[in-house]
Design an enzyme around this catalytic site. Structure first.
Site, mmCIF file in Angstrom:
data_model
loop_
_atom_site.group_PDB
_atom_site.id
_atom_site.type_symbol
_atom_site.label_atom_id
_atom_site.label_comp_id
_atom_site.label_asym_id
_atom_site.label_seq_id
_atom_site.Cartn_x
_atom_site.Cartn_y
_atom_site.Cartn_z
ATOM 1 N N TYR A 137 11.504 1.898 -1.202
ATOM 2 C CA TYR A 137 10.785 0.626 -1.277
ATOM 3 C C TYR A 137 9.569 0.781 -2.183
ATOM 4 O O TYR A 137 9.276 -0.091 -3.015
ATOM 5 C CB TYR A 137 10.361 0.199 0.130
ATOM 6 C CG TYR A 137 9.569 -1.076 0.199
ATOM 7 C CD1 TYR A 137 10.171 -2.317 -0.005
ATOM 8 C CD2 TYR A 137 8.204 -1.053 0.500
ATOM 9 C CE1 TYR A 137 9.445 -3.489 0.083
ATOM 10 C CE2 TYR A 137 7.474 -2.217 0.582
ATOM 11 C CZ TYR A 137 8.095 -3.440 0.373
ATOM 12 O OH TYR A 137 7.370 -4.603 0.454
ATOM 13 N N SER A 183 0.812 -1.214 0.000
ATOM 14 C CA SER A 183 0.000 0.000 0.000
ATOM 15 C C SER A 183 0.847 1.267 0.000
ATOM 16 O O SER A 183 0.336 2.361 -0.285
ATOM 17 C CB SER A 183 -0.934 0.017 1.214
ATOM 18 O OG SER A 183 -0.196 -0.058 2.420
ATOM 19 N N CYS A 184 2.157 1.150 0.277
ATOM 20 C CA CYS A 184 3.016 2.331 0.282
ATOM 21 C C CYS A 184 3.284 2.872 -1.119
ATOM 22 O O CYS A 184 3.914 3.919 -1.273
ATOM 23 C CB CYS A 184 4.331 2.048 0.999
ATOM 24 S SG CYS A 184 5.460 0.996 0.068
#
Length: 324
Positions: free
Chosen positions: A141, A113-114
Site C-alpha cells: 500500500y 503516513s505509511c
C-alpha cells in the site's frame, strides 16, 4: 487573500462513500461549495482507464480530490499484497493522469503516513520519504501511495499541473471499516470492546504488545484540512507539494485500548497476544509545515472517540452498519 477554489468550481471527490471522501464532501458542502461531483463504483469503475476518461469528458470537473483507495489493516495488507499494489496504482494513475490531460485546475491527492520508513526519525518530517526501508506489513500500500505522490510531483515539475498531496496520520471517525480482520487498529478495538461489553466477556485479547505509539486524527479534521489546503496552499514549482497532517500528539496502543474500553463501558481484563505483529514502533508526524500555513486540528481524541463510538453503537442498534 482570495480562495484558490470558488463556489463555481465543479469539484469531483473520488471515493465519496469512504470515510475520508464522505467527510470531505460534508466539509465542502458546509464550506459553500455546492457543485460536488461524485460517482459510485457501479457508475464509474476507477480501475477502468477508458471509463475514467469518458466520465471526465462528460462531467468536466475543474477541481479533483482523490480520496479513493483500497485500504485495510495489517492482516489485509499481508494477505492481499498484489491487490493493494495493483488496484491503488491503477486508481491513482487513471484519475491523476486523466485530471491533468482534461485540464483540471487543482488536484488534491490523499497519501498516507505509511509512506515513511519504518525507523524514520520522530516526529517524521516530509524529507524522510524514501530514506529507508518501509514497514513490511503494509509496504505494498505504501509503495502505491508513494507512486501517487511522485506522479503528482512529476506532473507538477514537467507540466505545471497544480497537484498537491496531504499525508494524514491514522484516521478514525464515522464511516470507518469495522471488519473483524481487515480493519485498522482503532475500529477493530471499538468493535471488539463493544461486543465484549455487550456479551459481558471476562477478557479481550488485543494484537501485539501494546507498546507501539500512534497518532490519530478525526476524519472531520482531515476534511477541514483538505478544504483549507485547496483554498489556501499554493506551493511554488520549486517547493515540495506534499505536507503532513495530524494532531502532533501520540499515545501507545495499550493506552488507546484502555481508553476505548472505558468509553464502551467494558470493565473486563485486557490481554495481549504477543505472537502477533506490532508494526512500526512509533509513527508520529511532524506537522510544523502545515501548521505554519495556519491550520490545526480541533477535535481531541477523547471527544472524537466518544462521538465515533456513539455513532457506531447507534448504527449497530439500527442495523445499518456493515461490519462483516
Amino acid at each position: 487573500m482570495s480562495s484558490l477554489i470558488t463556489p463555481a468550481d465543479r469539484i469531483y471527490v473520488a471515493g465519496h462513500r469512504g470515510m475520508a471522501g464522505s467527510a470531505i464532501c460534508r466539509a465542502l458542502e458546509r464550506g459553500g461549495y455546492p457543485q460536488l461531483l461524485t460517482a459510485t463504483r457501479s457508475e464509474l469503475d476507477l480501475l477502468d482507464g477508458p471509463a475514467v476518461e469518458a466520465w471526465f469528458e462528460k462531467h468536466q470537473p475543474t477541481v479533483v480530490v482523490l480520496a479513493a483507495a483500497k485500504v485495510g489493516g495489517i492482516r489485509a495488507n499481508s494477505s492481499y499484497p498484489a491487490d493493494f499494489l495493483l488496484e491503488n496504482l491503477k486508481i491513482q494513475t487513471h484519475v491523476i493522469e486523466t485530471a491533468w490531460r482534461s485540464g483540471v485546475r487543482r488536484l488534491l491527492f490523499l497519501g498516507s503516513s505509511c509512506i515513511y520508513p519504518k525507523f524514520a526519525d520522530q516526529p517524521i518530517k516530509e524529507e524522510a520519504l524514501l530514506t529507508g526501508a518501509l514497514e513490511p506489513t503494509n509496504e505494498w500500500y505504501a509503495i502505491a501511495k508513494i507512486a501517487g505522490i511522485k506522479l503528482c510531483q512529476a506532473l507538477r515539475q514537467q507540466h505545471g499541473f497544480d497537484a498537491i498531496s496531504l499525508m494524514p496520520t491514522n484516521l478514525y471517525g464515522p464511516g470507518d471499516n469495522y471488519h473483524p480482520t481487515n480493519s485498522h487498529v482503532l475500529p477493530a478495538l471499538i468493535r471488539r470492546f463493544h461486543e465484549a461489553a455487550k456479551a459481558d466477556s471476562p477478557s479481550v485479547t488485543c494484537w501485539g504488545t501494546g507498546s507501539p505509539l500512534r497518532e490519530f486524527l478525526h476524519v472531520d479534521d482531515l476534511a477541514d484540512a483538505c478544504m483549507f489546503a485547496l483554498e489556501n496552499w499554493s506551493p511554488s514549482q520549486e517547493e515540495q507539494a506534499y505536507l503532513n497532517v495530524g494532531t502532533g500528539v501520540d499515545l501507545c496502543i495499550r493506552e488507546l485500548a484502555q481508553l476505548v474500553s472505558n468509553l464502551t463501558g467494558y470493565s473486563g481484563e485486557i490481554l495481549w497476544d504477543t505472537t502477533k505483529p506490532d508494526g512500526t514502533p512509533k509513527k508520529q508526524l511532524d506537522i510544523s509545515r502545515f501548521s505554519l500555513l495556519g491550520w490545526k486540528s480541533k477535535i481531541t481524541l477523547s471527544e472524537g472517540l466518544l462521538s465515533t463510538i456513539k455513532t457506531y453503537q447507534n448504527e449497530i442498534n439500527n442495523k445499518i452498519l456493515r461490519i462483516g
